[in-house]
Design an enzyme around this catalytic site. Sequence first.
Site, PDB file in Angstrom:
ATOM      1  N   ASN A  80       0.824  -1.197   0.000  1.00 12.01           N
ATOM      2  CA  ASN A  80       0.000   0.000   0.000  1.00 12.01           C
ATOM      3  C   ASN A  80       0.863   1.254   0.000  1.00 12.01           C
ATOM      4  OD1 ASN A  80      -1.925   1.973   0.298  1.00 12.01           O
ATOM      5  ND2 ASN A  80      -2.973   1.027   2.004  1.00 12.01           N
ATOM      6  N   ASP A  81       1.434   1.577   1.169  1.00 10.89           N
ATOM      7  CA  ASP A  81       2.193   2.824   1.275  1.00 10.89           C
ATOM      8  C   ASP A  81       3.323   2.928   0.252  1.00 10.89           C
ATOM      9  OD1 ASP A  81       0.617   3.654   3.351  1.00 10.89           O
ATOM     10  OD2 ASP A  81       1.918   2.807   4.889  1.00 10.89           O
ATOM     11  N   VAL A  82       3.922   1.792  -0.094  1.00  7.92           N
ATOM     12  CA  VAL A  82       5.073   1.823  -1.009  1.00  7.92           C
ATOM     13  C   VAL A  82       4.669   2.138  -2.439  1.00  7.92           C
ATOM     14  CG1 VAL A  82       6.439   0.256   0.415  1.00  7.92           C
ATOM     15  CG2 VAL A  82       5.054  -0.673  -1.447  1.00  7.92           C
TER      16      VAL A  82
END
Lengths: 96, 469
Positions: free
Chosen positions: B396-398
């Site tokens: 997600n964040d990456v």
Amino acid sequence: MDFISILSIFVLACFVGYFVVWSVTPALHTPLMSVTNAISSVIIVGALIAAAAGGSPISKWLGLVAVGLASVNIFGGFAVTARMLAMYKKKERRDA
Amino acid sequence: MHEAVAQPAWVLLAYLVAGVCFILALRGLSSPISSRRGNYTGMVGMAIAIVTTLAIHEIASLWEIGVAIAVGGTIGLVTARKIQMTAMPQLVAAFHSLVGMAAVLVGAAAFLNPEAFGIVDAAGAILPVSRVEMGLGVAIGAITFSGSVIAFLKLNGNMSGAPILLPGRHVLNLAMLAAILGLIAYFTQDQSPWVFFTAAGLAFAIGFLLIIPIGGADMPVVISMLNSYSGWAAAAMGFTLHNSAMIITGALVGSSGAILSYIMCRAMNRSFISVIAGGFGAVASTGDAAAIDRPYKRGSAEDAAFLLKQAEQVIIVPGYGMAVAQAQHALREMADLLKKEGVRIKYAIHPVAGRMPGHMNVLLAEANVPYDEVFELEDINSEFAQTDVAFVIGANDVTNPAAKTDKSSPIYGMPVLDVEKARTVLFVKRSMGGVGYAGVDNELFYRDNTMMLLADAKKMVEEIVKQLG
């Protein structure tokens, strides 16, 4: 060995570690952690000395427990690293 | 009584050879081909160290030592054989704790029976320099132990991954650290047991306090840091015992863990201090409630299968969610089917995907994904623009483009995978409700070229496989 020789080994080994570890491919960082885990259990040397010596029963038992703990790590660490590395091996055969 | 000084030359050489074997073991990891030989070299080094130690000491209790090694070795081998690859982070944390505890026990044994270690002066007192080395070794070992136990509990799910923030924890930690160092300094003057054991006790406590405020996804840094500590503990014990194998190993492992911590921090664009200070992910979860109502496109497995089949190139971006769902085998099956359709498949790995360095690579290797299809962030990022489908699974964040554009985002500046540049992004996610670990909403969900596949990662991939087959 006097303190300065020991310190020299230590400092030089830090540099060796620095260069060797930067050359490890990121794909193998997990095996790197498990194998460093296994080799840091070379602390078993100290545990064996304590366990082998007579004189202090408490010290001997502490040593024996440490021998056991370090053995878990040595056998487990090398075995799990070998297991992981074997998975990478399969691909080579298939690619070849 | 200075046994360490009186060691014969062959013993010193043997330990040196063991140390060199360990260097070669790490050196082998520069490629998967040489890595297995490296691992065997490491085993040889360990055998040399153990046999040498046993050969030069008069052993009062050989069978007891044999039993200890057999019991420990069996536990280790059985665990290594049975452990699931997804549980590797927990296993490594558990192993770190054992090294830490072994260092504490060896230190305590050396304190109680210094003659056996040859570290006493003529009057029978422990040499001052040995006291410092011993004190440091025990303190680092204790921190490694309790820190790793907490890391294990968090990774294994026995303890919430959420950061636990105590008020005034920085002051408390610094005070305890100062107290430990003070006690070790005082230990050179007064070798009473209370000094030694109080320092050890405080070190156990600080290891615990240091790790509880650190959240789940910072674990790659924590686990690398503890790896480093276990090395420094071994090195400190090596100084005490004047043993070159231990010193070389300690320095190697210490540097290795430090470098891995650095790589992980860089991949998150965070300073080591801010990770250690903890609390990330507990503060940033404001404002996402409004974002959840934004429109997004939802797709089915059928849509996904169609898009994938039509693609020329697909890049798969795995993350921790794939590990949790154990979706790696289904994923490889999907990739195999697509390859039969003539689709080129690549995998893109972000350095902090997963819970430890290299976690995703091992899972993909386990699922028989050829390692030449797996690429690191910097090697593949430019390819997304020429890619038809980016298949994000459990990451997600990456992948959050906000890291490149939104200066107010907590993850601003973090290197991310440019998945949004692909023609279509297929994003597998359990539901729209949850946010990534950093607590930020992902811009990617609402883009025109993104299709959300809302389901359990494994089930979704299996569905797609069915549609393809």
